[in-house]
Design a protein around this motif. Structure first.
Motif, short mmCIF file in Angstrom:
data_model
loop_
_atom_site.label_atom_id
_atom_site.label_comp_id
_atom_site.label_asym_id
_atom_site.label_seq_id
_atom_site.Cartn_x
_atom_site.Cartn_y
_atom_site.Cartn_z
N HIS A 65 0.85 -1.19 0.00
CA HIS A 65 0.00 0.00 0.00
C HIS A 65 0.87 1.23 0.00
N THR A 108 -8.60 6.83 1.83
CA THR A 108 -9.03 6.46 0.49
C THR A 108 -9.06 7.67 -0.44
N ALA A 111 -6.25 7.79 -5.45
CA ALA A 111 -6.41 6.62 -6.31
C ALA A 111 -5.11 6.37 -7.06
N ASP A 188 -5.17 0.68 -8.30
CA ASP A 188 -6.62 0.79 -8.14
C ASP A 188 -7.34 0.78 -9.48
N ARG A 230 -8.71 -5.35 -3.00
CA ARG A 230 -8.59 -4.14 -3.80
C ARG A 230 -9.11 -4.46 -5.21
N ASN A 310 -8.50 -2.27 0.59
CA ASN A 310 -8.44 -0.82 0.67
C ASN A 310 -9.79 -0.21 1.00
N LYS A 312 -12.36 -0.10 -0.64
CA LYS A 312 -12.92 0.60 -1.79
C LYS A 312 -13.84 -0.31 -2.61
N CYS A 546 -12.62 4.21 -8.43
CA CYS A 546 -11.34 3.84 -7.82
C CYS A 546 -11.29 4.21 -6.34
#
Length: 583
Positions: A65, A108, A111, A188, A230, A310, A312, A546
């Motif tokens: 990350h 977050t 991206a 992403d 992810r 993540n 997301k 993303c």
């Protein structure tokens, strides 16, 4: 745009050489930045398994990350697979103070986006747009040649200059990018800006990577837990492909991702896959003899890093099964007017669509008349399926018009959507290149609706000159209860408007034939070709996906498939002189 191959060319500048030039400009994060308060043995053990040395930097970093600013995000991304360890680390983080004056930072907010293909459109639009956006990190640029060339812009920069300018490493194939354990797992989203004939190979590899992440994450998590991974997001330039069979395969791969998501209950969100006519385009799970497992297998998958969570992947429109979004960059489809037209038709206010009349004129003869613009005017030598029988205005421009029509008319289901069935078309071609420069087509749909489609590149001027000459668009959609008319010059917002003509009287006092203006304050807007700012709505939509935000699906793989089917049939009809069934 330069041709992208799956192998790195032997003559290209190595990524290490290119990126070493830009090394001082790169932002690398040390382990202490990921977890400034870590001191426990448990955390140290978790962190040790994630340390690596970047191939473009001598500094250690969290290889899972690149943007974990806080304690909690480090704990999330750096747990190596044991669900018990993940729970222990997460619970420990509950009492850890923040490094942002007591307020938890938005982990977050950035991206990680890679650009695949560094040609004319990438250097003139995508890269500057992304670089100006504070919520985007250009993680990498991928191109097979060290110096992309284009007749549309003879001043394209080499990759070595782009590495310095945009502070990112360079890769020479998608496989090289994804196989890098320090980069591949952190991506992403990817923007595919390569030649049309390469879209399928690149798209398949990216979808395969997303699905691999999902499957790996399933193995890591306990049965009682939601799968955290992810997702891979894709923004593909138009057209989706120039092959119907390849378009079907991409669409099928995404349907399989959705099916994986629903069967495994991998996260709370769901892809908004209502009955928008998907069943009308039955796609066999066996695509040209390839089972899904064969299509998705990858000899290099074992080399790639574990999937990175993540947080997301909880968007209601996300595909699931490893995929976030798959969007096609038809910028007109993401405009407020397109959203309003789609909502109006979906609500049933037009009734059943019976006829569409559409016209599209572009001042781009200088492209299609130039023999050196081979990517626009010739059938590429690497046409793997052997399906392309022509190239020119239809692939290059009419795909925008078709995508808009298929999008705004979709979503009703029950046989109400426009699904192409057979096409008759006649074209005129350039004497210099043989590329089609004008066409007139009639499209018959499976529900009995028809639409007439005409277009030309013979509009005088240049869409990219200073000042630019606008493209002229006219779309009329007629239903059993009303009509929708949208026309104008896409460089002049005052040249037109979105009009709904009522076909019935609902008792509100608005009689039959009454015109109601939609998005009256916006006027006419179609494609967004502005090189300034942070880019069109289509790009912002992709970035939203993303970042795990809600986003509007303006052009998905189904819209892409129907557009490809129609254009393919247009070319075949012109050659045969007959009405051709859609493949």
């Amino acid at each position: 745009m330069s041709h992208l191959t799956s192998k790195a060319a032997a003559t290209v500048t190595s990524a290490a050489t290119v990126t070493s030039v830009a090394n001082e400009s790169l932002v690398t994060r040390s382990l202490s930045n990921c977890h400034p308060l870590s001191s426990s043995l448990l955390v140290k053990k978790a962190a040790a398994s994630t340390l690596s040395t970047s191939p473009w930097s001598n500094q250690p970093h969290c290889r899972r990350h690149h943007h974990c600013h806080s304690w909690t995000s480090f704990l999330c991304c750096c747990s190596s697979g044991s669900s018990g360890l993940l729970r222990a680390l997460t619970s420990s983080a509950a009492t850890a103070p923040s490094n942002n004056d007591g307020a938890a930072p938005d982990t977050t907010a950035t991206a990680n986006i890679v650009l695949i293909g560094a040609g004319w459109w990438a250097q003139g639009w995508h890269l500057p747009h992304l670089y100006r956006n504070e919520q985007v990190k250009i993680s990498a640029i991928v191109d097979s040649t060290p110096h992309p060339k284009s007749n549309l812009n003879p001043h394209l920069e080499p990759l070595s200059a782009l590495a310095i300018k945009y502070k990112c490493p360079i890769y020479h194939s998608v496989s090289d990018l994804l196989d890098d354990p320090a980069m591949g797992p952190t991506v992403d989203g990817a923007i595919v800006c390569t030649p049309h004939s390469t879209h399928f190979a690149v798209g398949k590899e990216l979808i395969r990577e997303g699905r691999r992440r999902f499957r790996e994450a399933k193995k890591m998590m306990g049965e009682e837990e939601k799968i955290c991974y992810r997702p891979m997001n894709i923004l593909m330039e138009k057209p989706m492909t120039t092959s119907v069979s390849q378009a079907r395969k991409l669409h099928q791969l995404l349907l399989e991702c959705r099916d994986d998501s629903e069967s495994e209950d991998d996260y709370d969100g769901r892809w908004n896959a209502e009955d928008d006519g998907t069943t009308a385009n039955k796609v066999s799970t066996n695509t040209n003899g390839e089972e899904p497992s064969e299509v998705l297998s990858s000899s290099s998958s074992s080399k790639r890093g574990k999937p990175l969570p993540n947080n997301k992947n909880k968007n209601s429109n996300h595909t699931g099964g490893g995929m976030g979004c798959f969007l096609i960059n038809h910028s007109a489809n993401y405009r407020p007017q397109a959203k309003a037209a789609h909502s109006l038709i979906r609500s049933g206010k037009l009734g059943t669509i019976r006829h569409v009349s559409a016209f599209f004129a572009s001042p781009l003869s200088w492209i299609f008349d130039d023999p050196s613009n081979t990517g626009w005017n010739q059938i590429p030598p690497d046409d793997e399926e052997g399906e392309m029988v022509g190239n020119g205005f239809a692939w290059g421009q009419s795909s925008h018009l078709l995508a808009w029509i298929y999008h705004v008319s979709s979503g009703r289901g029950g046989g109400e959507d426009l699904v192409p069935d057979r096409v008759y078309c006649s074209m005129t071609t350039s004497e210099k290149t043989g590329a089609d420069v004008s066409h007139a087509a009639t499209v018959h749909c499976t529900n009995g609706a028809t639409f007439s489609l005409s277009g030309t590149s013979l509009l005088p001027g240049n869409a990219h000159s200073d000042p630019p000459v606008g493209k002229r668009v006219m779309i009329k959609i007629f239903g059993t209860k009303g009509a929708l008319i949208y026309s104008g010059d896409d460089r002049d917002v005052d040249s037109g408007r979105l009009e709904w003509l009522r076909g019935d009287d609902d008792g509100s006092g608005s009689g039959i034939g009454t015109v109601e203006i939609q998005c009256s304050e916006l006027g006419f807007q179609f494609e967004d070709l502005d090189q300034e700012g942070i880019g069109p709505e289509s790009l912002q939509t992709f970035i939203d996906s993303c970042l795990g935000r809600e986003f509007y699906v303006g052009a998905d793989s189904l819209v892409g498939l129907r557009s490809v089917q129609t254009i393919d049939a247009m070319y075949r009809s012109h050659l045969s002189g007959n009405c051709e069934n859609v493949r």
